[in-house]
Write a protein that holds these residues in place. Structure first.
Motif, PDB file in Angstrom:
ATOM      1  N   GLY A  75      36.089  46.108  46.510  1.00 54.89           N
ATOM      2  CA  GLY A  75      37.416  45.585  46.259  1.00 54.89           C
ATOM      3  C   GLY A  75      37.373  44.582  45.125  1.00 54.89           C
ATOM      4  O   GLY A  75      36.386  43.866  44.933  1.00 54.89           O
ATOM      5  N   LEU A  76      38.445  44.525  44.337  1.00 50.54           N
ATOM      6  CA  LEU A  76      38.543  43.596  43.220  1.00 50.54           C
ATOM      7  C   LEU A  76      39.317  42.358  43.655  1.00 50.54           C
ATOM      8  O   LEU A  76      40.360  42.476  44.301  1.00 50.54           O
ATOM      9  CB  LEU A  76      39.262  44.242  42.031  1.00 50.54           C
ATOM     10  N   THR A  77      38.803  41.192  43.301  1.00 47.90           N
ATOM     11  CA  THR A  77      39.501  39.954  43.635  1.00 47.90           C
ATOM     12  C   THR A  77      40.193  39.397  42.391  1.00 47.90           C
ATOM     13  O   THR A  77      39.972  39.869  41.273  1.00 47.90           O
ATOM     14  CB  THR A  77      38.530  38.884  44.162  1.00 47.90           C
ATOM     15  N   GLY A  78      41.016  38.385  42.595  1.00 45.78           N
ATOM     16  CA  GLY A  78      41.570  37.649  41.458  1.00 45.78           C
ATOM     17  C   GLY A  78      40.479  36.834  40.791  1.00 45.78           C
ATOM     18  O   GLY A  78      39.311  36.874  41.182  1.00 45.78           O
ATOM     19  N   ASP A  79      40.839  36.078  39.745  1.00 47.02           N
ATOM     20  CA  ASP A  79      39.810  35.308  39.052  1.00 47.02           C
ATOM     21  C   ASP A  79      39.325  34.159  39.921  1.00 47.02           C
ATOM     22  O   ASP A  79      39.968  33.742  40.881  1.00 47.02           O
ATOM     23  CB  ASP A  79      40.297  34.801  37.691  1.00 47.02           C
ATOM     24  N   GLY A  80      38.147  33.664  39.565  1.00 48.87           N
ATOM     25  CA  GLY A  80      37.561  32.579  40.321  1.00 48.87           C
ATOM     26  C   GLY A  80      38.078  31.235  39.858  1.00 48.87           C
ATOM     27  O   GLY A  80      38.951  31.120  39.002  1.00 48.87           O
ATOM     28  N   ALA A  81      37.525  30.198  40.421  1.00 47.16           N
ATOM     29  CA  ALA A  81      37.942  28.843  40.067  1.00 47.16           C
ATOM     30  C   ALA A  81      37.700  28.592  38.584  1.00 47.16           C
ATOM     31  O   ALA A  81      36.672  28.979  38.037  1.00 47.16           O
ATOM     32  CB  ALA A  81      37.172  27.831  40.914  1.00 47.16           C
ATOM     33  N   GLY A  82      38.662  27.975  37.937  1.00 50.08           N
ATOM     34  CA  GLY A  82      38.529  27.664  36.528  1.00 50.08           C
ATOM     35  C   GLY A  82      38.625  28.862  35.614  1.00 50.08           C
ATOM     36  O   GLY A  82      38.174  28.823  34.471  1.00 50.08           O
ATOM     37  N   GLY A  83      39.223  29.954  36.112  1.00 50.96           N
ATOM     38  CA  GLY A  83      39.387  31.133  35.284  1.00 50.96           C
ATOM     39  C   GLY A  83      38.154  32.001  35.166  1.00 50.96           C
ATOM     40  O   GLY A  83      38.065  32.844  34.265  1.00 50.96           O
TER      41      GLY A  83
END
Length: 275
Positions: A75-83
């Motif tokens: 599964g693909l997640t959104g971006d992590g902390a700080g982009g």
């Protein structure tokens, strides 16, 4: 090349040269050849390139169904902390779940990035065939014009397995996309990333999407090129999606915005074939 000519001689000219008895599937496992430094004729000085001394390993199969023995879904997640880049997370049960949904990530379309299939038409491929594959520096892929997702370090599953993953077959990718234009191009690249963030390409495939309505989602699924590739233990798998590649025509409109998302009802995922 000799095999290609033999195949044409048999199927176009009808020559009885043994091609009819070849196995239906012959996979050459990428980059399993061994090389040594190439020396310049006459001087014996290193040229800075390699030459193949042992050919790449081949795997013969009687049917395509024997190539892919299992699939692993990420599964693909959104971006992590700080982009930071998103993650590719293994999904239990072999099908996408709702974890990692509800996000959107955007990039500016129509601009090429370091994630390309080849630097120069024919030349990059010829260099790879000679034992000098293109090396990607994943840190140089401009995240303003591309999106990236990466796994954790891949480790062997146990038994006699030594590779992190044995990719065998046709990867499949599903994304939900919208654009400020009525058309968009999506170029998917699968990369094998080493500990120093350099990478080699496993597979790629373009997709042009037409008839888009701004601010409305369209879910697309496409198959990447078939691959036989052993990802070394400890390496990571990276998926990069951008909008332009000099190898292909495209439907991108420069400086428009492409948005990739993963709605709860249709989560984005990468399906990796294993052998």
């Amino acid at each position: 090349m000799a095999e290609a000519y033999a195949w044409l001689d048999h199927h176009l000219k009808g020559e009885p040269n043994g091609v009819a008895d070849w196995p239906k599937v012959c996979n050459q496992v990428m980059f399993t050849y061994t090389t040594e430094p190439a020396l310049a004729p006459g001087t014996g000085e290193p040229t800075g390139e390699n030459r193949i001394v042992t050919p790449a390993r081949r795997e013969l199969r009687s049917d395509w169904s024997e190539v892919t023995r299992a699939t692993e879904v990420f599964g693909l997640t959104g971006d992590g902390a700080g982009g930071a880049d998103g993650l590719l997370l293994p999904v239990g049960g072999g099908a996408p779940e709702t974890e990692g949904t509800g996000w959107r990530r955007a990039f500016l379309a129509g601009v090429d990035t370091e994630a390309t299939a080849m630097d120069a038409i024919m030349k990059t491929g010829r260099a790879e065939w000679a034992g000098n594959p293109k090396i990607y520096d994943t840190r140089k892929i401009d995240r303003r014009h591309a999106l990236a997702w990466t796994t954790e370090q891949l480790l062997p599953s146990g038994g006699e397995e030594t590779a992190g993953r044995r990719v065998r077959g046709i990867p499949r990718l599903r994304l939900t996309v919208r654009s400020t234009a009525t058309s968009a191009s999506l170029y998917a690249h699968l990369l094998d990333v080493a500990e120093d963030d350099t990478a080699r390409i496993i597979s790629h495939e373009p997709l042009n999407v037409y008839g888009l309505t701004p601010d409305q989602d369209t879910t697309v699924t496409w198959r990447l090129q078939a691959a036989a590739y052993d990802i070394p233990s400890g390496h990571r798998l990276m998926l990069v999606v951008d909008s332009k590649d000099p190898l292909y025509g495209d439907a991108s409109v420069t400086w428009t915005q492409t948005v990739v998302g993963s709605p709860a009802g249709e989560p984005s995922f990468l399906e990796l074939p294993l052998g």
